[in-house]
Motif scaffolding. Structure first.
Motif, PDB file in Angstrom:
ATOM      1  N   HIS A 290     -19.517   1.105  14.148  1.00  0.00           N
ATOM      2  CA  HIS A 290     -18.145   1.022  13.659  1.00  0.00           C
ATOM      3  C   HIS A 290     -17.334   0.126  14.580  1.00  0.00           C
ATOM      4  O   HIS A 290     -17.516   0.148  15.791  1.00  0.00           O
ATOM      5  CB  HIS A 290     -17.495   2.413  13.611  1.00  0.00           C
ATOM      6  CG  HIS A 290     -18.136   3.350  12.640  1.00  0.00           C
ATOM      7  ND1 HIS A 290     -19.312   4.028  12.907  1.00  0.00           N
ATOM      8  CD2 HIS A 290     -17.769   3.725  11.385  1.00  0.00           C
ATOM      9  CE1 HIS A 290     -19.633   4.772  11.866  1.00  0.00           C
ATOM     10  NE2 HIS A 290     -18.712   4.608  10.927  1.00  0.00           N
ATOM     11  N   LEU A 291     -16.429  -0.657  13.981  1.00  0.00           N
ATOM     12  CA  LEU A 291     -15.484  -1.470  14.756  1.00  0.00           C
ATOM     13  C   LEU A 291     -14.071  -0.998  14.464  1.00  0.00           C
ATOM     14  O   LEU A 291     -13.657  -0.905  13.305  1.00  0.00           O
ATOM     15  CB  LEU A 291     -15.604  -2.952  14.384  1.00  0.00           C
ATOM     16  CG  LEU A 291     -14.528  -3.880  15.004  1.00  0.00           C
ATOM     17  CD1 LEU A 291     -14.691  -3.959  16.526  1.00  0.00           C
ATOM     18  CD2 LEU A 291     -14.581  -5.276  14.379  1.00  0.00           C
TER      19      LEU A 291
ATOM     20  N   GLY B 165     -23.074  -6.117   9.429  1.00  0.00           N
ATOM     21  CA  GLY B 165     -23.238  -4.843   8.732  1.00  0.00           C
ATOM     22  C   GLY B 165     -22.471  -3.694   9.348  1.00  0.00           C
ATOM     23  O   GLY B 165     -22.722  -2.527   9.039  1.00  0.00           O
ATOM     24  N   VAL B 166     -21.510  -4.007  10.232  1.00  0.00           N
ATOM     25  CA  VAL B 166     -20.698  -2.979  10.896  1.00  0.00           C
ATOM     26  C   VAL B 166     -19.577  -2.523   9.959  1.00  0.00           C
ATOM     27  O   VAL B 166     -19.003  -3.324   9.217  1.00  0.00           O
ATOM     28  CB  VAL B 166     -20.095  -3.543  12.207  1.00  0.00           C
ATOM     29  CG1 VAL B 166     -19.149  -2.549  12.862  1.00  0.00           C
ATOM     30  CG2 VAL B 166     -21.218  -3.937  13.169  1.00  0.00           C
TER      31      VAL B 166
ATOM     32  N   ALA C  14     -22.852   3.434  17.831  1.00  0.00           N
ATOM     33  CA  ALA C  14     -21.771   3.066  18.740  1.00  0.00           C
ATOM     34  C   ALA C  14     -20.502   2.677  17.990  1.00  0.00           C
ATOM     35  O   ALA C  14     -20.545   2.257  16.838  1.00  0.00           O
ATOM     36  CB  ALA C  14     -22.200   1.917  19.647  1.00  0.00           C
ATOM     37  N   ILE C  15     -19.392   2.818  18.703  1.00  0.00           N
ATOM     38  CA  ILE C  15     -18.095   2.339  18.236  1.00  0.00           C
ATOM     39  C   ILE C  15     -17.672   1.197  19.149  1.00  0.00           C
ATOM     40  O   ILE C  15     -17.714   1.316  20.375  1.00  0.00           O
ATOM     41  CB  ILE C  15     -17.038   3.460  18.292  1.00  0.00           C
ATOM     42  CG1 ILE C  15     -17.398   4.592  17.330  1.00  0.00           C
ATOM     43  CG2 ILE C  15     -15.640   2.906  17.974  1.00  0.00           C
ATOM     44  CD1 ILE C  15     -16.545   5.837  17.517  1.00  0.00           C
ATOM     45  N   TYR C  16     -17.297   0.087  18.552  1.00  0.00           N
ATOM     46  CA  TYR C  16     -16.725  -1.041  19.284  1.00  0.00           C
ATOM     47  C   TYR C  16     -15.230  -1.058  18.964  1.00  0.00           C
ATOM     48  O   TYR C  16     -14.833  -0.882  17.813  1.00  0.00           O
ATOM     49  CB  TYR C  16     -17.375  -2.359  18.855  1.00  0.00           C
ATOM     50  CG  TYR C  16     -18.842  -2.420  19.221  1.00  0.00           C
ATOM     51  CD1 TYR C  16     -19.267  -3.049  20.390  1.00  0.00           C
ATOM     52  CD2 TYR C  16     -19.812  -1.828  18.412  1.00  0.00           C
ATOM     53  CE1 TYR C  16     -20.608  -3.090  20.743  1.00  0.00           C
ATOM     54  CE2 TYR C  16     -21.152  -1.856  18.750  1.00  0.00           C
ATOM     55  CZ  TYR C  16     -21.553  -2.488  19.919  1.00  0.00           C
ATOM     56  OH  TYR C  16     -22.877  -2.505  20.260  1.00  0.00           O
ATOM     57  N   ASN C  17     -14.410  -1.272  19.963  1.00  0.00           N
ATOM     58  CA  ASN C  17     -12.964  -1.247  19.753  1.00  0.00           C
ATOM     59  C   ASN C  17     -12.325  -2.459  20.403  1.00  0.00           C
ATOM     60  O   ASN C  17     -12.240  -2.553  21.624  1.00  0.00           O
ATOM     61  CB  ASN C  17     -12.367   0.041  20.334  1.00  0.00           C
ATOM     62  CG  ASN C  17     -10.880   0.185  20.026  1.00  0.00           C
ATOM     63  OD1 ASN C  17     -10.288  -0.655  19.360  1.00  0.00           O
ATOM     64  ND2 ASN C  17     -10.280   1.241  20.526  1.00  0.00           N
TER      65      ASN C  17
ATOM     66  N   ALA D  40     -18.328  10.258  21.181  1.00  0.00           N
ATOM     67  CA  ALA D  40     -18.922   9.014  20.699  1.00  0.00           C
ATOM     68  C   ALA D  40     -19.197   8.048  21.848  1.00  0.00           C
ATOM     69  O   ALA D  40     -18.573   8.126  22.905  1.00  0.00           O
ATOM     70  CB  ALA D  40     -17.996   8.349  19.681  1.00  0.00           C
ATOM     71  N   GLN D  41     -20.135   7.131  21.609  1.00  0.00           N
ATOM     72  CA  GLN D  41     -20.382   6.036  22.547  1.00  0.00           C
ATOM     73  C   GLN D  41     -19.427   4.908  22.177  1.00  0.00           C
ATOM     74  O   GLN D  41     -19.501   4.361  21.079  1.00  0.00           O
ATOM     75  CB  GLN D  41     -21.830   5.550  22.453  1.00  0.00           C
ATOM     76  CG  GLN D  41     -22.155   4.415  23.412  1.00  0.00           C
ATOM     77  CD  GLN D  41     -23.564   3.866  23.204  1.00  0.00           C
ATOM     78  OE1 GLN D  41     -24.413   4.493  22.596  1.00  0.00           O
ATOM     79  NE2 GLN D  41     -23.806   2.665  23.720  1.00  0.00           N
TER      80      GLN D  41
END
Length: 297
Positions: free
Chosen positions: A134-135, A155-156, A6-9, A56-57
């Motif tokens: 990923h952030l 660990g991102v 996942a990607i966090y934004n 992507a999620q």
């Protein structure tokens, strides 16, 4: 940077007011526009939509005012998870954008709700993140440093777009990020502020976008350098091109692609995006990029 899930934004959400003008206004000048359009923008929203359309999620962390319900709906329609977008008392952030016939732009920002994101909200959103995720961060919200620290501890892999550029903020972010994304002008401004060459900026990975000259990725740990040429197109509106590029880079990395593939796909996505009017509404889908690249050797 393998097969992330996942990607966090932590990203801005803006209502864009786009004005088409025959030239960018000068100080003291009153200028009539030839066209007007309202759309969803903000560097954060743009990057989230770009990454989601690339397959992507994406989990967006942000805030809107009571006037921003349609912004959340637009993000959701693009495939972005909006569970961590708060509705606050402040008005939704907005941008007034002037675009000239060559596609160059001038932008005035109001942060609004983007400055009302809470620490608890960020903690809650990142609770499920971990290695392989990923952030994404930019300079249009609060809590970028704190979010980077939280993500790094889990660990991102942390990606920071140092825009709108602020040298002191960018310098403060360097110890807590994995990838710094800047354009050529921002790279030189940061270099000058640090008193060091661009090549020796202390960050594990550095991506510099160079417009028609393409992009370059430098891996400080290995010394490797990856270059991606730009694709030649006739631009209509360059607003959001950098966000399109970074969103697609991170989406490709999150899906396990290597750096060279990620850069090539991102360059293609940005080339498509600048041939369309608008910002988030101009972001291409993954199959658009596939079709575009199929015509380029």
């Amino acid at each position: 940077m393998g097969d992330g899930v996942a990607i966090y934004n932590l990203g801005s959400i803006n209502i864009d007011h786009l004005y088409q003008v025959d030239h960018l206004p000068k100080p003291g000048e009153t200028l009539a526009s030839q066209g007007y359009h309202v759309g969803l923008g903000g560097k954060g929203a743009n990057q989230s939509i770009a990454a989601a359309l690339a397959g992507a999620q994406v989990h967006h962390i942000g805030a809107v005012g009571a006037d921003g319900g349609w912004c959340k709906s637009r993000l959701s329609d693009a495939g972005v998870n909006t569970d961590h977008i708060a509705t606050v008392a402040t008005a939704t952030g907005h941008a007034n954008i002037c675009v000239d016939p060559e596609g160059e732009n001038l932008i005035i920002l109001y942060s609004g709700a983007n400055a009302d994101i809470s620490d608890a909200q960020v903690k809650d959103a990142l609770r499920g993140s971990g290695s392989g995720d990923h952030l994404l961060l930019q300079n249009e919200t609060t809590l970028t440093y704190e979010a980077a620290q939280m993500a790094r501890a889990a660990g991102v892999f942390v990606i920071y777009s140092a825009a709108p550029f602020d040298a002191s903020r960018a310098i403060a972010m360097l110890p807590v990020i994995d990838l710094l994304a800047v354009n050529e002008v921002e790279a030189e401004q940061l270099s000058a502020a640090l008193g060091t060459a661009v090549e020796t900026i202390e960050v594990p990975h550095l991506v510099i976008t160079r417009g028609a000259k393409g992009a370059i990725w430098r891996d400080r740990q290995t010394g490797a350098e990856h270059q991606a040429p730009a694709f030649r197109v006739d631009p209509v509106d360059t607003t959001g091109a950098g966000d399109c590029f970074i969103g697609n880079v991170v989406a490709a990395l999150d899906q396990g692609q290597d750096i060279d593939t990620a850069l090539r796909r991102a360059s293609a996505a940005a080339a498509i995006q600048v041939t369309r009017e608008g910002t988030s509404s101009a972001m291409p889908r993954s199959d658009d990029v596939d079709d575009f690249l199929a015509t380029r050797p």
